[in-house]
Design a protein around this motif. Structure first.
Motif, PDB file in Angstrom:
ATOM      1  N   THR A   7       0.741   0.052   8.389  1.00 46.40           N
ATOM      2  CA  THR A   7      -0.585   0.465   8.848  1.00 46.40           C
ATOM      3  C   THR A   7      -1.631  -0.372   8.124  1.00 46.40           C
ATOM      4  OG1 THR A   7      -0.865   2.101   7.140  1.00 46.40           O
ATOM      5  CG2 THR A   7       0.227   2.818   9.158  1.00 46.40           C
ATOM      6  N   ALA A   8      -2.853  -0.288   8.628  1.00 43.36           N
ATOM      7  CA  ALA A   8      -3.926  -1.119   8.076  1.00 43.36           C
ATOM      8  C   ALA A   8      -4.109  -0.900   6.588  1.00 43.36           C
ATOM      9  CB  ALA A   8      -5.226  -0.827   8.807  1.00 43.36           C
ATOM     10  N   ARG A   9      -3.849   0.261   6.120  1.00 41.38           N
ATOM     11  CA  ARG A   9      -4.047   0.541   4.692  1.00 41.38           C
ATOM     12  C   ARG A   9      -2.732   0.833   3.981  1.00 41.38           C
ATOM     13  NH1 ARG A   9      -7.468  -2.235   4.117  1.00 41.38           N
ATOM     14  NH2 ARG A   9      -9.669  -1.880   4.485  1.00 41.38           N
ATOM     15  N   GLY A  10      -1.643   0.358   4.572  1.00 41.67           N
ATOM     16  CA  GLY A  10      -0.368   0.500   3.888  1.00 41.67           C
ATOM     17  C   GLY A  10       0.125   1.935   3.827  1.00 41.67           C
ATOM     18  N   GLY A  11      -0.344   2.774   4.746  1.00 42.34           N
ATOM     19  CA  GLY A  11      -0.029   4.188   4.657  1.00 42.34           C
ATOM     20  C   GLY A  11       1.234   4.615   5.388  1.00 42.34           C
ATOM     21  N   SER A  12       1.884   3.695   6.081  1.00 41.11           N
ATOM     22  CA  SER A  12       3.082   4.037   6.830  1.00 41.11           C
ATOM     23  C   SER A  12       4.177   4.555   5.907  1.00 41.11           C
ATOM     24  CB  SER A  12       3.578   2.793   7.558  1.00 41.11           C
ATOM     25  OG  SER A  12       4.937   2.939   7.884  1.00 41.11           O
ATOM     26  N   GLU A  13       4.953   5.516   6.459  1.00 38.17           N
ATOM     27  CA  GLU A  13       6.090   6.006   5.675  1.00 38.17           C
ATOM     28  C   GLU A  13       7.073   4.890   5.392  1.00 38.17           C
ATOM     29  OE1 GLU A  13       7.863   9.329   7.577  1.00 38.17           O
ATOM     30  OE2 GLU A  13       6.010  10.500   7.555  1.00 38.17           O
ATOM     31  N   LYS A  14       7.091   3.908   6.284  1.00 36.27           N
ATOM     32  CA  LYS A  14       8.015   2.797   6.094  1.00 36.27           C
ATOM     33  C   LYS A  14       7.535   1.858   4.985  1.00 36.27           C
ATOM     34  CE  LYS A  14      10.530   3.884   9.686  1.00 36.27           C
ATOM     35  NZ  LYS A  14      11.828   4.502   9.468  1.00 36.27           N
ATOM     36  N   ASP A  15       6.245   1.933   4.684  1.00 38.70           N
ATOM     37  CA  ASP A  15       5.690   1.035   3.677  1.00 38.70           C
ATOM     38  C   ASP A  15       5.460   1.804   2.389  1.00 38.70           C
ATOM     39  OD1 ASP A  15       4.512  -0.873   2.193  1.00 38.70           O
ATOM     40  OD2 ASP A  15       2.631  -0.934   3.300  1.00 38.70           O
ATOM     41  N   ASP A  16       6.463   1.724   1.530  1.00 39.97           N
ATOM     42  CA  ASP A  16       6.327   2.482   0.284  1.00 39.97           C
ATOM     43  C   ASP A  16       6.016   1.549  -0.889  1.00 39.97           C
ATOM     44  OD1 ASP A  16       8.712   1.206   0.155  1.00 39.97           O
ATOM     45  OD2 ASP A  16       9.898   2.948  -0.405  1.00 39.97           O
ATOM     46  N   ARG A  17       5.305   0.458  -0.559  1.00 41.93           N
ATOM     47  CA  ARG A  17       5.074  -0.538  -1.611  1.00 41.93           C
ATOM     48  C   ARG A  17       4.290   0.021  -2.786  1.00 41.93           C
ATOM     49  NH1 ARG A  17       2.143  -5.518   0.638  1.00 41.93           N
ATOM     50  NH2 ARG A  17       2.972  -4.919   2.644  1.00 41.93           N
ATOM     51  N   TYR A  18       3.497   1.068  -2.553  1.00 39.30           N
ATOM     52  CA  TYR A  18       2.690   1.612  -3.649  1.00 39.30           C
ATOM     53  C   TYR A  18       3.313   2.847  -4.299  1.00 39.30           C
ATOM     54  CZ  TYR A  18      -0.628  -1.296  -1.105  1.00 39.30           C
ATOM     55  OH  TYR A  18      -1.239  -2.335  -0.445  1.00 39.30           O
ATOM     56  N   ALA A  19       4.582   3.117  -3.967  1.00 43.22           N
ATOM     57  CA  ALA A  19       5.204   4.359  -4.449  1.00 43.22           C
ATOM     58  C   ALA A  19       5.175   4.470  -5.973  1.00 43.22           C
ATOM     59  CB  ALA A  19       6.642   4.443  -3.940  1.00 43.22           C
ATOM     60  N   ARG A  20       5.445   3.359  -6.646  1.00 46.89           N
ATOM     61  CA  ARG A  20       5.485   3.436  -8.113  1.00 46.89           C
ATOM     62  C   ARG A  20       4.099   3.684  -8.703  1.00 46.89           C
ATOM     63  NH1 ARG A  20       9.680   3.643  -6.249  1.00 46.89           N
ATOM     64  NH2 ARG A  20      11.588   2.513  -6.769  1.00 46.89           N
ATOM     65  N   GLN A  21       3.083   3.212  -7.989  1.00 47.30           N
ATOM     66  CA  GLN A  21       1.722   3.405  -8.465  1.00 47.30           C
ATOM     67  C   GLN A  21       1.269   4.851  -8.228  1.00 47.30           C
ATOM     68  OE1 GLN A  21      -0.207  -0.738  -8.347  1.00 47.30           O
ATOM     69  NE2 GLN A  21      -1.461   0.529  -7.036  1.00 47.30           N
ATOM     70  N   ARG A  22       1.610   5.356  -7.018  1.00 43.37           N
ATOM     71  CA  ARG A  22       1.233   6.748  -6.712  1.00 43.37           C
ATOM     72  C   ARG A  22       1.942   7.715  -7.653  1.00 43.37           C
ATOM     73  NH1 ARG A  22       1.058   5.095  -1.034  1.00 43.37           N
ATOM     74  NH2 ARG A  22       3.298   5.423  -0.962  1.00 43.37           N
ATOM     75  N   ALA A  23       3.125   7.304  -8.133  1.00 48.45           N
ATOM     76  CA  ALA A  23       3.889   8.180  -9.024  1.00 48.45           C
ATOM     77  C   ALA A  23       3.281   8.254 -10.423  1.00 48.45           C
ATOM     78  CB  ALA A  23       5.333   7.678  -9.123  1.00 48.45           C
ATOM     79  N   LEU A  24       2.398   7.334 -10.722  1.00 51.87           N
ATOM     80  CA  LEU A  24       1.759   7.354 -12.037  1.00 51.87           C
ATOM     81  C   LEU A  24       0.715   8.463 -12.075  1.00 51.87           C
ATOM     82  CD1 LEU A  24       0.823   3.658 -12.912  1.00 51.87           C
ATOM     83  CD2 LEU A  24       2.134   5.226 -14.343  1.00 51.87           C
ATOM     84  N   PRO A  25       0.819   9.382 -13.018  1.00 47.92           N
ATOM     85  CA  PRO A  25      -0.176  10.462 -13.075  1.00 47.92           C
ATOM     86  C   PRO A  25      -1.612   9.946 -13.183  1.00 47.92           C
ATOM     87  CG  PRO A  25       1.676  10.949 -14.513  1.00 47.92           C
ATOM     88  CD  PRO A  25       1.892   9.546 -14.011  1.00 47.92           C
ATOM     89  N   VAL A  26      -1.811   8.811 -13.837  1.00 50.50           N
ATOM     90  CA  VAL A  26      -3.184   8.312 -13.998  1.00 50.50           C
ATOM     91  C   VAL A  26      -3.736   7.703 -12.708  1.00 50.50           C
ATOM     92  CG1 VAL A  26      -3.107   7.952 -16.496  1.00 50.50           C
ATOM     93  CG2 VAL A  26      -2.325   6.132 -14.948  1.00 50.50           C
ATOM     94  N   ILE A  27      -2.889   7.434 -11.745  1.00 47.97           N
ATOM     95  CA  ILE A  27      -3.365   6.914 -10.456  1.00 47.97           C
ATOM     96  C   ILE A  27      -3.154   7.953  -9.361  1.00 47.97           C
ATOM     97  CG2 ILE A  27      -3.080   5.115  -8.684  1.00 47.97           C
ATOM     98  CD1 ILE A  27      -2.554   3.112 -10.880  1.00 47.97           C
ATOM     99  N   GLY A  28      -1.917   8.290  -9.075  1.00 49.69           N
ATOM    100  CA  GLY A  28      -1.647   9.341  -8.095  1.00 49.69           C
ATOM    101  C   GLY A  28      -2.062   8.953  -6.682  1.00 49.69           C
ATOM    102  N   VAL A  29      -1.939   9.895  -5.758  1.00 45.86           N
ATOM    103  CA  VAL A  29      -2.258   9.649  -4.345  1.00 45.86           C
ATOM    104  C   VAL A  29      -3.748   9.354  -4.187  1.00 45.86           C
ATOM    105  CG1 VAL A  29      -2.342  10.695  -2.048  1.00 45.86           C
ATOM    106  CG2 VAL A  29      -0.332  11.034  -3.515  1.00 45.86           C
ATOM    107  N   SER A  30      -4.591  10.130  -4.865  1.00 45.79           N
ATOM    108  CA  SER A  30      -6.037   9.942  -4.680  1.00 45.79           C
ATOM    109  C   SER A  30      -6.499   8.636  -5.312  1.00 45.79           C
ATOM    110  CB  SER A  30      -6.812  11.124  -5.257  1.00 45.79           C
ATOM    111  OG  SER A  30      -6.573  11.221  -6.645  1.00 45.79           O
ATOM    112  N   GLY A  31      -5.912   8.276  -6.435  1.00 48.80           N
ATOM    113  CA  GLY A  31      -6.283   7.007  -7.068  1.00 48.80           C
ATOM    114  C   GLY A  31      -5.873   5.824  -6.214  1.00 48.80           C
ATOM    115  N   GLN A  32      -4.687   5.909  -5.617  1.00 47.64           N
ATOM    116  CA  GLN A  32      -4.236   4.820  -4.758  1.00 47.64           C
ATOM    117  C   GLN A  32      -5.163   4.670  -3.558  1.00 47.64           C
ATOM    118  OE1 GLN A  32      -1.847   2.618  -5.437  1.00 47.64           O
ATOM    119  NE2 GLN A  32      -2.517   1.524  -3.606  1.00 47.64           N
ATOM    120  N   LYS A  33      -5.609   5.789  -3.022  1.00 50.28           N
ATOM    121  CA  LYS A  33      -6.544   5.743  -1.891  1.00 50.28           C
ATOM    122  C   LYS A  33      -7.855   5.061  -2.320  1.00 50.28           C
ATOM    123  CE  LYS A  33      -8.125   7.324   2.203  1.00 50.28           C
ATOM    124  NZ  LYS A  33      -9.393   6.631   2.195  1.00 50.28           N
TER     125      LYS A  33
END
Ligand SMILES: [Zn+2]
Length: 266
Positions: A7-33
């Motif tokens: 997707t335009a912002r990498g949000g596809s379930e198939k695109d988990d390139r940011y998974a390790r970043q979202r898993a970081l408590p200091v970044i998380g889902v909202s930080g990645q957004k």
């Protein structure tokens, strides 16, 4: 064939390139957004700027703008990221932009081939949430400092020479600016540069790692306070982080005189 579209912002379930970043408590889902919604200008596409731009692209910063007026020379290959022998003679900004698009097609990358000067710096920083310093000279940094303080745009200063580097986050209104610490540029003959002092190719990457981390913190509203000027010698293994405070009589952030932007010989 499975659906591998992104997707335009990498949000596809198939695109988990940011998974390790979202898993970081200091970044998380909202930080990645927030990173995906952010716009960053990388000023200069040399050793600092190319390494910084690569990390920003891989981290998913949504809009990256590059500015540089130089062409790639053989002496750059020792420390430059993202380019190789086939790129010799090409404009650094366009070669870097192309490489970033290959790394991450879900972000927007733009570039401009121009030397940053008094006449264009305010336009170049307009709309950016953050500027990363990839310059190779002090006058450009003092000019950027004036423009960023005037327009309240955060930037992260970084500089390298020989085996050493420095980094400092600058948040207008919240902490010191470049001129609070170094009121005037040192005379040219006293400034160490890659050209006159040489440069080990590991120090730009070490300094950029700190610079981009600070930049991510700024974008997430989590910049460390007080700001510290970090000085790192990668050969000796010495590291100092000195808390930096605003100079009450700073001509730039204290008195609102933008001498490099509005006059003088900058
Ligand atoms: Zn200041």
């Amino acid at each position: 064939m499975s659906d591998r579209r992104l997707t335009a912002r990498g949000g596809s379930e198939k695109d988990d390139r940011y998974a390790r970043q979202r898993a970081l408590p200091v970044i998380g889902v909202s930080g990645q957004k927030r990173l995906e919604d952010a716009s960053v200008l990388v000023a200069g596409c040399g050793a600092l700027g190319t390494n910084a731009a690569e990390l920003l692209a891989r981290a998913g910063v949504g809009r990256i703008a590059l500015v540089d007026s130089d062409t790639l020379e053989a002496t750059n290959l020792q420390r430059q990221a993202l380019v190789g022998e086939n790129d010799l003679g090409r404009l650094k900004a366009s070669a870097t932009a192309e490489a970033l698009r290959r790394i991450n097609s879900t972000i927007t990358v733009t570039h401009e081939v121009v030397r940053v000067d008094r006449g264009n710096v305010e336009r170049l920083i307009a709309g950016a949430d953050l500027i990363l310093d990839g310059f190779d000279n002090l006058p450009s940094r003092y000019l950027l400092n004036d423009a960023c303080v005037k327009h309240r745009v955060p930037w992260v200063f970084a500089a390298v020479a020989a085996t050493c580097g420095m980094v400092l986050p600058i948040l207008p209104d919240e902490g010191p600016c470049l001129r609070c610490l170094f009121p005037d540029p040192a005379p040219e003959e006293r400034v160490l540069t890659a050209e006159n002092a040489g440069l080990i190719n590991t120090i730009p990457r070490a300094i950029v790692a700190m610079q981009v981390t600070l930049g991510i913190r700024v974008l997430l509203g989590l910049a460390p306070q007080p700001a510290s000027l970090v000085v790192f010698d990668i050969w000796e293994g010495t590291y100092t982080a000195q808390a930096a405070s605003r100079g009450e009589r700073c001509p730039c952030c204290g008195e609102g005189r933008y001498e490099f932007l509005e006059g003088g010989d900058a």
